[in-house]
Design an enzyme around this catalytic site. Structure first.
Site, PDB file in Angstrom:
ATOM      1  N   LYS A 175      14.592  66.559  33.007  1.00 10.48           N
ATOM      2  CA  LYS A 175      13.181  66.206  33.228  1.00 10.48           C
ATOM      3  C   LYS A 175      12.614  67.028  34.385  1.00 10.48           C
ATOM      4  O   LYS A 175      13.078  68.134  34.629  1.00 10.48           O
ATOM      5  CB  LYS A 175      13.034  64.692  33.433  1.00 10.48           C
ATOM      6  CG  LYS A 175      13.728  63.908  32.296  1.00 10.48           C
ATOM      7  CD  LYS A 175      13.337  62.479  32.194  1.00 10.48           C
ATOM      8  CE  LYS A 175      14.103  61.829  31.036  1.00 10.48           C
ATOM      9  NZ  LYS A 175      13.756  60.446  30.830  1.00 10.48           N
ATOM     10  N   GLU A 187       8.186  60.680  26.508  1.00 11.69           N
ATOM     11  CA  GLU A 187       7.327  60.948  27.672  1.00 11.69           C
ATOM     12  C   GLU A 187       6.215  61.932  27.313  1.00 11.69           C
ATOM     13  O   GLU A 187       5.115  61.858  27.863  1.00 11.69           O
ATOM     14  CB  GLU A 187       8.185  61.451  28.850  1.00 11.69           C
ATOM     15  CG  GLU A 187       8.974  60.297  29.470  1.00 11.69           C
ATOM     16  CD  GLU A 187      10.301  60.686  30.104  1.00 11.69           C
ATOM     17  OE1 GLU A 187      10.515  61.872  30.397  1.00 11.69           O
ATOM     18  OE2 GLU A 187      11.141  59.779  30.283  1.00 11.69           O
ATOM     19  N   GLY A 238      19.472  61.370  30.241  1.00 18.70           N
ATOM     20  CA  GLY A 238      18.430  61.670  31.219  1.00 18.70           C
ATOM     21  C   GLY A 238      18.961  61.440  32.624  1.00 18.70           C
ATOM     22  O   GLY A 238      19.738  62.238  33.157  1.00 18.70           O
ATOM     23  N   GLY A 239      18.584  60.309  33.224  1.00 20.43           N
ATOM     24  CA  GLY A 239      18.913  59.999  34.618  1.00 20.43           C
ATOM     25  C   GLY A 239      20.357  60.297  35.013  1.00 20.43           C
ATOM     26  O   GLY A 239      20.604  60.937  36.046  1.00 20.43           O
ATOM     27  N   SER A 242      19.286  55.543  28.614  1.00 14.76           N
ATOM     28  CA  SER A 242      20.196  54.895  29.560  1.00 14.76           C
ATOM     29  C   SER A 242      21.686  55.119  29.268  1.00 14.76           C
ATOM     30  O   SER A 242      22.509  54.232  29.502  1.00 14.76           O
ATOM     31  CB  SER A 242      19.886  53.400  29.673  1.00 14.76           C
ATOM     32  OG  SER A 242      18.617  53.222  30.281  1.00 14.76           O
ATOM     33  N   GLY A 296      15.427  55.154  30.792  1.00 17.77           N
ATOM     34  CA  GLY A 296      15.264  54.940  32.234  1.00 17.77           C
ATOM     35  C   GLY A 296      15.273  53.485  32.648  1.00 17.77           C
ATOM     36  O   GLY A 296      14.802  53.147  33.740  1.00 17.77           O
ATOM     37  N   ASN A 300      18.976  66.087  29.750  1.00 16.50           N
ATOM     38  CA  ASN A 300      17.539  66.271  29.951  1.00 16.50           C
ATOM     39  C   ASN A 300      17.245  66.019  31.430  1.00 16.50           C
ATOM     40  O   ASN A 300      17.175  64.869  31.861  1.00 16.50           O
ATOM     41  CB  ASN A 300      16.774  65.285  29.049  1.00 16.50           C
ATOM     42  CG  ASN A 300      15.271  65.357  29.242  1.00 16.50           C
ATOM     43  OD1 ASN A 300      14.771  66.251  29.936  1.00 16.50           O
ATOM     44  ND2 ASN A 300      14.542  64.428  28.645  1.00 16.50           N
ATOM     45  N   HIS A 324       9.604  64.168  22.702  1.00 17.75           N
ATOM     46  CA  HIS A 324      10.163  63.158  23.616  1.00 17.75           C
ATOM     47  C   HIS A 324       9.100  62.093  23.890  1.00 17.75           C
ATOM     48  O   HIS A 324       7.913  62.406  23.981  1.00 17.75           O
ATOM     49  CB  HIS A 324      10.593  63.839  24.918  1.00 17.75           C
ATOM     50  CG  HIS A 324      11.377  62.922  25.800  1.00 17.75           C
ATOM     51  ND1 HIS A 324      10.776  61.988  26.605  1.00 17.75           N
ATOM     52  CD2 HIS A 324      12.714  62.772  25.965  1.00 17.75           C
ATOM     53  CE1 HIS A 324      11.720  61.303  27.241  1.00 17.75           C
ATOM     54  NE2 HIS A 324      12.902  61.768  26.883  1.00 17.75           N
ATOM     55  N   GLU A 364      15.960  57.619  20.252  1.00 17.72           N
ATOM     56  CA  GLU A 364      15.739  57.204  21.637  1.00 17.72           C
ATOM     57  C   GLU A 364      14.771  56.023  21.677  1.00 17.72           C
ATOM     58  O   GLU A 364      13.547  56.227  21.715  1.00 17.72           O
ATOM     59  CB  GLU A 364      15.129  58.355  22.442  1.00 17.72           C
ATOM     60  CG  GLU A 364      16.041  59.538  22.623  1.00 17.72           C
ATOM     61  CD  GLU A 364      15.828  60.194  23.992  1.00 17.72           C
ATOM     62  OE1 GLU A 364      16.798  60.286  24.737  1.00 17.72           O
ATOM     63  OE2 GLU A 364      14.692  60.562  24.315  1.00 17.72           O
TER      64      GLU A 364
HETATM   65  P1  PGA Z   1      17.554  58.163  30.428  1.00 14.27           P
HETATM   66  O1  PGA Z   1      16.600  59.195  29.684  1.00 14.27           O
HETATM   67  O2  PGA Z   1      18.983  58.571  30.132  1.00 14.27           O
HETATM   68  O3  PGA Z   1      17.206  58.310  31.885  1.00 14.27           O
HETATM   69  O4  PGA Z   1      17.251  56.817  29.894  1.00 14.27           O
HETATM   70  C1  PGA Z   1      16.909  59.639  28.390  1.00 14.27           C
HETATM   71  C2  PGA Z   1      15.809  60.527  27.891  1.00 14.27           C
HETATM   72  O5  PGA Z   1      14.654  60.339  28.292  1.00 14.27           O
HETATM   73  O6  PGA Z   1      16.048  61.435  27.091  1.00 14.27           O
END
Ligand code: PGA
Length: 240
Positions: free
Chosen positions: A11, A90, A222-223, A201, A164, A9, A88, A158
């Protein structure tokens, strides 16, 4: 279980120069349909030229019409997109997406033969109040309401507090909650071979632990996915 999946992802990241470099390296190192990239919509056509899987980060629940700024699931499918993330955290937090909107979006995606990655998970406050099970049950029941066939749905567990933050649940916690998710879904659907991925994470250091959880079908990253070398390391553990 079928071959596992790694979902990246991205983002709302990568400028055009970064994206070109990223895509070049990704196509050299990660040409595998079980690695699914979810870039911003504007970059989707570039990713579709490659061999990996491609998903969008969100869709709208109507196929077309006067909905300025929204993304049509019909158009996404027609252009070649295979997956969509829906619900998600967010989206839920910053764009007020409720379970009922998520439910409409899942129906629209499935109608258009998009595979759905449905995100569920508790916030830190909910976890501290020992409400994790209750929240996840509510999300699953409401988001899957009146959906008969969930064979094209992947559930992403999640925990919001792990997104994050560099903090992850323990193996035991992930095992226990994904088992709980499986049990809830079994009460709603019989004989379903549910696919559950973990997200929050995920990185190259914790991937061995996460991947060792029983019945985990893969990860949502994500990150760490913004760094191709990290993503390659993660992929090498998950997809043999
Ligand atoms: P992250 O994000 O790996 O940066 O924690 C995961 C996500 O939001 O799907």
């Amino acid at each position: 279980m079928e071959e596992k999946i790694v979902i990246a992802n991205l983002k709302m990241n990568l400028n055009i120069t970064e994206m070109s470099e990223y895509l070049k390296r990704a196509s050299e190192l990660l040409n595998d349909s079980q690695v699914v990239f979810c870039p911003t919509n504007i970059y989707i056509p570039y990713f579709l030229k490659k061999k990996f899987g491609v998903g969008v980060q969100n869709i709208y629940y109507e196929d077309n019409g006067a909905f300025t700024g929204e993304l049509s699931p019909l158009q996404a499918k027609q252009i070649g997109v295979e997956y969509t993330i829906i619900g998600h955290s967010e989206r839920r937090i910053y764009f007020d997406e409720t379970d009922s909107i998520v439910n409409k979006k899942i129906k629209a995606a499935l109608k258009n033969n998009l595979k759905v990655i449905l995100c569920v998970g508790e916030t830190k406050e909910e976890r501290d109040m020992l409400k994790t099970d209750k929240i996840i049950k509510r999300q699953l029941i409401n988001c899957l309401r009146d959906i008969e066939d969930i064979s094209n749905i992947i559930i992403a567990y999640e925990p919001v507090w792990a997104i994050g933050t560099s903090v992850t649940p323990t193996k035991k916690e992930i095992q226990s909650i994904t088992t709980y998710i499986g049990n809830i879904v079994k009460t709603l659907y019989e004989d379903i071979d549910l696919r559950i991925v973990y997200g929050g994470s995920v990185n190259s250091k914790n991937i061995e632990m996460i991947n060792s959880v029983d019945n985990i079908y893969g990860v949502l990253v994500g990150g760490a996915s913004l760094n191709i070398d990290e993503l390659v390391k993660i992929k090498e553990v998950v997809i043999k």
